[in-house]
Every structure is written in C-alpha cells, then in structure tokens.
Design an enzyme around this catalytic site. Structure first.
Site, PDB file in Angstrom:
ATOM      1  CG  LEU A 494      72.788 -69.882  19.533  1.00 58.46           C
ATOM      2  CD1 LEU A 494      73.896 -70.821  19.097  1.00 58.46           C
ATOM      3  CD2 LEU A 494      73.368 -68.512  19.819  1.00 58.46           C
ATOM      4  N   GLY A 495      68.837 -69.684  17.136  1.00 57.40           N
ATOM      5  CA  GLY A 495      68.126 -69.561  15.870  1.00 57.40           C
ATOM      6  C   GLY A 495      67.285 -70.787  15.627  1.00 57.40           C
ATOM      7  N   GLY A 497      66.092 -73.680  12.621  1.00 61.75           N
ATOM      8  CA  GLY A 497      66.457 -74.232  11.320  1.00 61.75           C
ATOM      9  C   GLY A 497      65.660 -75.479  11.066  1.00 61.75           C
ATOM     10  CB  ALA A 498      66.190 -78.241   8.713  1.00 62.47           C
ATOM     11  N   GLY A 500      64.093 -77.876  13.886  1.00 63.01           N
ATOM     12  CA  GLY A 500      64.068 -77.486  15.278  1.00 63.01           C
ATOM     13  C   GLY A 500      64.795 -76.202  15.567  1.00 63.01           C
ATOM     14  CB  VAL A 502      70.182 -73.614  16.783  1.00 67.04           C
ATOM     15  CG1 VAL A 502      71.646 -73.785  17.151  1.00 67.04           C
ATOM     16  CG2 VAL A 502      69.860 -74.329  15.496  1.00 67.04           C
ATOM     17  CE  LYS A 519      69.506 -77.286  13.430  1.00 62.80           C
ATOM     18  NZ  LYS A 519      69.621 -77.404  11.969  1.00 62.80           N
ATOM     19  CG  ASP A 576      57.828 -88.902  -2.659  1.00 72.23           C
ATOM     20  OD1 ASP A 576      58.445 -89.002  -3.746  1.00 72.23           O
ATOM     21  OD2 ASP A 576      56.680 -88.431  -2.574  1.00 72.23           O
TER      22      ASP A 576
END
Ligand SMILES: *[C@@H]1O[C@H](CO)[C@@H](O)[C@H](O)[C@H]1NC(C)=O
Ligand SMILES: *[C@@H]1O[C@H](CO)[C@@H](O)[C@H](O)[C@H]1NC(C)=O
Ligand SMILES: *[C@@H]1O[C@H](CO)[C@@H](O)[C@H](O)[C@H]1NC(C)=O
Ligand SMILES: *[C@@H]1O[C@H](CO)[C@@H](O)[C@H](O)[C@H]1NC(C)=O
Ligand SMILES: *[C@@H]1O[C@H](CO)[C@@H](O)[C@H](O)[C@H]1NC(C)=O
Ligand SMILES: *[C@@H]1O[C@H](CO)[C@@H](O)[C@H](O)[C@H]1NC(C)=O
Length: 741
Positions: A494-495, A497-498, A500, A502, A519, A576
């Site tokens: 599907l897409g 993202g952060a 990994g 989806v 995801k 950090d």
C-alpha cells in the site's frame, strides 16, 4: 441581622490577619463544647484556618461525616474521618463532655463513635495547624490525637509507628471501609494489601517497601515519617532512612501536601497550592509520588478481586491509575463504579447434549491478556485453536478459554486479576450467548445498558483505515505468521513509511473480518536517502513552515518513537531525539534516524543506568542524577522537540533579549499557566487561529518534560493525546518552582 454582620466581620478579620489569629495561644475547645450535625453547622478551625473539624454532609443523604479537612481550598479535601462506616443522621451531637469524653451520639442518644482509650485528665481539645486534632491535659500533654488514628490520609509531620494502618474508602464519595489497606508492620516493612471485606483478613501484598531486616533487626524500619518538608521516608533502627518521596517537590511553604491511600488502591502523595494564583484556583491536587507503579501487574495472588473487580481486566492509564474493562458479554455490576466488577449480560441455558452449541454461542477474542491460574479448571495441549474453541463451546462449565504457549486452558467464573499485558501472546476466547434466539435468561433489568460499548472492546478500538498500521492500535498483537497469513505473504503493497513498508491484509476472527494495513519493519532499520533534509532545517529554517504540516510531523515522530518503545520485540530507547535526527522524505514523512546512541533493552532490563548520552537541551534530568534510564528519556526529548515544532524556535536561544525567554522549556509552563500561550506563536497566524490545538499540544509537551520520569506519559499515550483519542489533563509544573502570573 446585627449578629450576622458581626460574624462576617470576624471571618474577614481572620482571613486577612492570620497573625492576629495566631496571637491567641491556640483555639482551645473547652470541656462541655458540642457540635450538632446540620447543614450549616459551625466548625472548629485551626488557628491559621488551614484545617477545620466538624460535620460534612454526605451526598444528598441527610447523613453526616465527622471529619477534618483542608478548609481554605475550594475542594475542602477531607483528610480524616471518624464514622465512615456509620454516618451520622441530622441532629447527631458531638460532645466534649465535662469529664473529658469525646463522643458522637444520634439524636435519640445511641452512640455512633467515641474517642477510644483517652487517658484521664482532659482539659481541652484543639484543632492544630498541622491537621492534628488533639485532646490535651492542663499541661498541654496530648492524651488523644487524630494523627494516631489515621483514616486514609497522612499529613506532613505525621508519623506511622509499627502496627499503624490506613484503609481506603469505598469510592471517592463513600467513606465506608474499602478493600485496600496500608500497614506498617512491626518487622519493618511498609506494605499495601487487599483485605477480605467485611473482615480484616489480609490477602497478598501488592507493594512492599522491603525495609525489614532478616538478620538481627538493627536495620529494620521502625517508623514512617512524613516530614515537615513533605518527604515520606522509612527510618531504620540504626538511624538511616529510606526515601520514599524522591527528587524536588513543591515546597510545603507554598503547597499543602497529603499522602492518601486512594480508593483505587494507590498510595499517592499530592500537593496543592496554598493560594490562588492571580485570583483564580487554576490548579488542584497534583501527584508528587505514588506506589505501586503498576497495580495491574503487582496485584497477584489467588484470592480476592484484584485491582479491578471480578470478570474485568486491568490496564494502566497515563497517570498510573488502574482502568478496568469488562469482558465481552459482561457489564458493570454497578454502572457508576468501574471497580465493582462485571456480571454476564445474558445467561443462556446450556445443555451438555446440545448438538450445535455454535448456534447458541459466539466467541469474542480478547488478545494480549494475562489471567492467573486460579480460575482454571482444565488444560490440555493445543493442537489447534479450533479445538480449544470447540471444547469450550461444548462444555457448559466453560466461560472463557485461554490460548497461550501451545496450551488451551478452560476457565470458570469468576475470573480475577486479569490484565492487558504487552508481550503476552495469550488470548482469551470468551463464550458469549448469541443475541438472537429464545432461551435467554436476563440476569438483570438493565440488561442491554452499555452492551454496545462492552462487546468486543479490543476489536472496537481498531481503526483499520488505509495507510495506518494495525500495530498503532497497540492493543492486539499478532505473531509474524499471523501477519504473513493476513497479508497473503506480504503481497499487496500500500505504501512505504517510517521503518518499513505497508501491506494490505485481512484479519479474521470468529465473529468478524476486517481489512487492515500491516507495516513490515525493515530489519534494523536501513535508510534511504532523504530528499528533504531534517526536521531541524525545516522547523528552524527561514520561512515558517505550514502549521498543519508541522503537527503532522510531530504526530509522525511520536508514532515512530512508540514503535521503538513498544512494538519491537526488543525495546529500543533512542536516547538522542532532536530535530537534527529526524529525516524527512519528499512527502515530508518523518523518519527517526541516528541510532548511534540507542539502547537496546532486553526483557527485564528495561531500567538501566549508564553514562550520559544525548544532546544538551534535549537530555532528561535523570541522566544527571544517575537515576535509572528508561524509555521516558525519549519522552522528555520528544517534549522538548514538540515545543520547538510548535514555536518554530530552538529550545535554547542565547541571543534572546529577554532573559526569561532564553530557554523554551523553562518558560513554557508559566506561559501556559498565565494563559499567555498566544505569545509563543505570536508571528504565526495559522497557529494563532488554532489556539485550542496549540494549548493541547503545549499541555502534552509539558507532561513530557516533567522532571519526574514516572509522571511523563508513555509515547503511546502521547500519541493518543495528540490524536485527540484521549483527553489531556491539566499538567503540573514540570519543576518545583514556577512564578506567579
Ligand atoms: C457506601 O458503600 C457501602 C458498601 O457498598 C454501602 O453499604 C453504603 O450504603 C454506602 N454508603 C453510602 C453513604 O452511600
Ligand atoms: C517484604 O519484602 C522483604 C524483602 O524482599 C521480605 O523479606 C519481607 O518478608 C516482605 N514482607 C512481607 C510482609 O511480605
Ligand atoms: C525531610 O526529609 C528530606 C529527605 O529525607 C530531608 O532532606 C529533609 O531535610 C527533611 N526535612 C525536615 C524538616 O526534616
Ligand atoms: C534521601 O533524600 C535526601 C534528600 O533528598 C538525600 O540527602 C539522602 O541522601 C537520601 N537518602 C538516601 C538513602 O537515598
Ligand atoms: C521537499 O520536497 C518537495 C518535493 O520533492 C520539494 O518540492 C521541496 O522543495 C522540498 N523542500 C525542501 C526544503 O527541500
Ligand atoms: C491576571 O488576571 C487578570 C484578569 O483576569 C488579567 O487581566 C491579567 O493579565 C492577569 N495577570 C497575569 C500576569 O496573567
């Protein structure tokens, strides 16, 4: 009329002139004095007026509680009561008799309560400024003290000796004895335990200060002291002390303190400003310290109802308070009391000979739950989930089946001590009568009340919209195999993202089937080139970026951190977090980078001590105090960064003309408290038109930068607050000092 005016005058005088009031030696209550329980009954006040002793009307009942309370604050918080189990009807009389007895009698004369074991020679009574009510002899030696008979609260300068107990009340406004107890044991441990009401039989501990000494007792605790500065500690026989309250706390000069065994079983120290700020009481009681840290987890044992009632399970809210939910098909015994336990909505007649139990019952799945073994009655090795389900269906004794670690357990009612638990891949299959059919046996008249909300609480919370991962719901967990099956071996992308990619998938349960997005995390986290630089270049850049975009990024980072803290099989603390470490791709999707400092924590190693890491300005205070380092250090840094995103400025800006504005985290609370938040975003028109949201985000940030890590919310809670899923409550000052508006 004239007399009334005089009373007002007296009140006025004593409130503006405490010195005048103190000039009288103390407020002595002479032998023969009495008070009548009535709506406007007078009270006996301490010289400063901080505390009052007298009758308090219980909610709409024409019944009265003989009590001591903080008299100068709007809450009039009760700190001691004599007759919680036996409220006094109107017209009851409290009397300090001429022979020194202190008694409370009904209008008809029956005794309700009396001060026990008062030594001879009482000359007067007095409400002291510490909150202690005393009976004393002519030499002012105390012959009886309310401090020696605490109810559910202790106050600064109060001491608990061996054998002392506090009992919780039933509910916030019902003062009869509740089922939680605090004891300071003769062998030196301060413990919290439940009791088997209405008796005093003690069930197992859920908190233990571990201040006894198995050897010769010389190191054992012998007193619990709540000292005048507001610190609670256990003093050992050898004079050493074990601090219970830690760190900086609001000064007892400006704040009232109390430590109360709350009706939910948590022993909590609170502080409350003594005076309104700028004419308004903008703050009520704030939490200074509490134990246990996780009552859902610490409440174990085979007997009793646990932190929640029977047939419900426990989760912790962001303030460490237990929150209880009924199992599917159950609702609260007492709809007004979430701790009352749950009863079945419908009981269906079950016949062992039923050939098709599937037509009568359905299974609701509650994942990630832990239930102790006490309600088990059968177990067998699991060959398939179906078999476990079928076995429960065809067994009239079975109400819940648990699948865990290759075993199927069958459970009977009532269930107790259940809790939602991360990393417990156990799931509960709850057998619930189907709603159609004729052979239903209503259990109670309010049968359907709240049913909609109670059914299948876990699945309800999933919002399987496109592009959002099911992991975000954070309630239900799946094995890798579950997810591979759900996505048909990660077929349809599907897409990205952060962390990994989806994929589209379908999750089926016996009662429903849902489209979800899954995801897949990249094994540890390899990054492609980020076309749009870092969050720092974006937020601190020359032209002010779009307000909504900024919020979207703040949420994105929160979600990413939540994954690191909670969703990876090994918890990762980043250590950090700062805008320079947040990368943006060409659609401004945020990715957390630079794991150079990250700590990977295995299982029980979630608290750790280590040398200081991180970047100045973003580093949580515990790094400097060699306190244990937990995921809450990231929450702190996130809070700093959230403020920077809101205000589009760096936390530390030395070049600021106004000295008070140099450090954002130092000034933000005062701006918030004094309702000057608009000044934080003064050149940002979009934000200024969205002040409600600015305020909510700032409140979240203030929670995140609390000095006490245990007060900071988890990233999961932060995310839910940002998304508006849960309310943001009024945050306390992040540090002990804050100026007056
Ligand atoms: C408080 O709760 C107890 C136990 O549930 C109940 O018996 C009592 O009537 C309640 N008291 C009041 C004043 O409501
Ligand atoms: C409290 O903990 C200490 C140390 O772990 C133990 O020796 C003691 O028996 C416990 N006290 C109770 C009442 O369980
Ligand atoms: C109260 O206890 C704290 C911590 O143990 C200690 O630092 C402080 O001096 C004590 N204050 C008084 C007034 O005893
Ligand atoms: C208790 O707290 C006080 C003041 O905060 C500190 O001076 C003392 O060292 C602490 N004691 C222990 C045993 O940690
Ligand atoms: C971010 O990426 C978009 C789309 O690629 C581009 O139009 C924009 O100029 C970039 N912004 C920055 C600050 O690089
Ligand atoms: C105090 O309250 C008044 C009236 O609400 C307000 O006008 C004033 O600005 C406040 N002062 C500060 C310092 O916030």
């Amino acid at each position: 009329m004239a007399i009334r005016n005089l009373q007002y005058l007296c009140l006025f005088l004593s409130s503006i002139s405490p010195i005048l009031a103190n000039a009288q030696t103390d407020n002595r209550i002479a032998l023969g004095s009495s008070l009548l329980a009535s709506d406007n009954s007078p009270t006996w006040k301490s010289p400063s007026g901080d505390f009052a002793f007298g009758f308090r009307l219980l909610d709409n009942q024409n019944l009265f509680l003989l009590a001591i309370w903080f008299d100068k604050i709007p809450d009039k918080t009760i700190v001691w009561y004599a007759n919680g189990d036996n409220p006094a009807p109107k017209g009851s009389k409290l009397e300090l008799t001429n022979d020194g007895q202190f008694t409370l009698n009904k209008p008809q004369g029956q005794l309700i309560w009396k001060a026990e074991s008062v030594r001879n020679g009482v000359a007067y009574a007095s409400m002291l400024d510490t909150g202690n009510f005393i009976l004393a002899n002519g030499q002012s030696l105390y012959l009886w003290e309310s401090f020696k008979l605490p109810s559910d609260t202790i106050l600064p300068s109060q001491v608990l000796e061996a054998g002392a107990k506090l009992n919780s009340r039933q509910t916030d406004n019902n003062y009869s004895k509740g089922r939680f107890q605090l004891q300071f044991l003769a062998k030196g441990d301060l413990v919290l335990n439940t009791i088997a009401l209405p008796t005093d039989l003690v069930y197992s501990n859920y908190y233990n200060s571990s201040t006894s000494d198995g050897l010769n007792g010389m190191n054992s605790g012998y007193r619990v002291v709540f000292n005048e500065s507001g610190y609670l500690s256990v003093i050992r026989r050898n004079g050493n002390l074990v601090n219970l309250t830690l760190g900086n706390i609001p000064s007892t000069r400006d704040s009232y303190h109390r430590a109360t065994l709350d009706f939910d079983g948590i022993f909590t120290q609170y502080a409350h400003p003594k005076a309104p700020r700028n004419g308004t009481w903008d703050q009520s009681w704030s939490i200074v310290w509490y134990e246990p840290k996780d009552i859902c987890f610490d409440m174990t044992g085979d007997y009793g109802r646990g932190a929640c009632g029977y047939n419900s399970f426990c989760t912790l809210d962001s303030f460490g308070r237990p929150s209880c939910e009924c199992l599917p098909g159950f609702s609260l015994e007492d709809p007004n009391n979430k701790f009352s336990g749950c009863k079945q909505d419908k009981v269906r007649k079950c016949d062992p000979g039923d050939s098709n139990p599937e037509e009568l019952f359905e299974i609701h799945v509650v994942s990630n739950t832990f239930w102790p073994s006490s309600s088990n009655y059968e177990r067998f090795p699991l060959s398939s989930e179906d078999e476990c389900t079928r076995s429960c269906f065809s067994d009239c004794n079975c109400v819940v089946a648990i699948i865990k670690e290759g075993t199927c357990w069958k459970k009977k009612l009532p269930l107790s001590n259940g809790r939602l638990e991360r990393n417990t891949y156990g799931k509960a299959l709850v057998k619930v009568p189907k709603s159609d059919g004729s052979s239903e046996y209503p259990h109670s008249p309010n049968l359907d009340q709240g049913k909609k909300d109670q059914t299948n609480p876990i699945l309800k919370k999933q919002k399987p919209t496109r592009g959002s991962s099911i992991l975000e719901t954070n309630i239900r967990s799946f094995t890798y195999k579950d997810l591979r099956d759900a996505t048909d071996d990660f077929r349809e992308e599907l897409g990205r993202g952060a962390f990994g990619t989806v994929y589209k998938g379908t999750i089926s349960s016996p009662s429903s089937s849902k489209e979800v997005a899954v995801k897949k995390l990249d094994k540890l986290l390899v990054y492609e080139y980020m076309s749009n630089g870092t969050l720092a270049s974006f937020v601190f850049g020359i032209s002010k970026p779009d307000w909504n975009k900024r919020i979207q990024m703040a949420v994105g980072v929160a979600r990413g951190l939540m994954y690191l803290h909670e969703e990876c099989s090994t918890q990762i603390i980043h250590c950090d977090i700062k805008p320079q470490n947040i990368l943006l791709d060409d659609s401004y999707t945020t990715r957390i980078s630079d794991f150079g400092l990250a700590k990977l924590l295995m299982g029980d190693e979630t608290r750790t001590q280590t040398v200081i890491r991180g970047t100045k300005g973003y580093v949580a205070p515990e790094w400097f105090r060699s306190k244990p380092i937990t995921a809450k250090v990231d929450v702190y840094s996130y809070g700093v960064m959230l403020l920077e995103i809101i205000c589009c400025r760096k936390n530390v800006e030395l070049e600021r003309g106004n000295e008070e504005d140099i450090i954002l985290t130092d000034m933000v609370y005062d701006y918030y408290k004094c309702k000057r938040l608009a000044m934080l975003v003064e050149h940002d028109e979009e934000a200024r038109n969205d002040m409600k949201r600015v305020e909510r985000l700032v409140m979240v940030a203030i929670w995140c930068i609390q000095e006490d890590p245990s007060l900071r919310p988890s990233m999961k809670t932060v995310l839910q607050m940002l998304e508006g899923v849960i309310e943001v409550s009024v945050p306390p000052s992040p540090f002990p000092f804050s100026s007056i508006c």
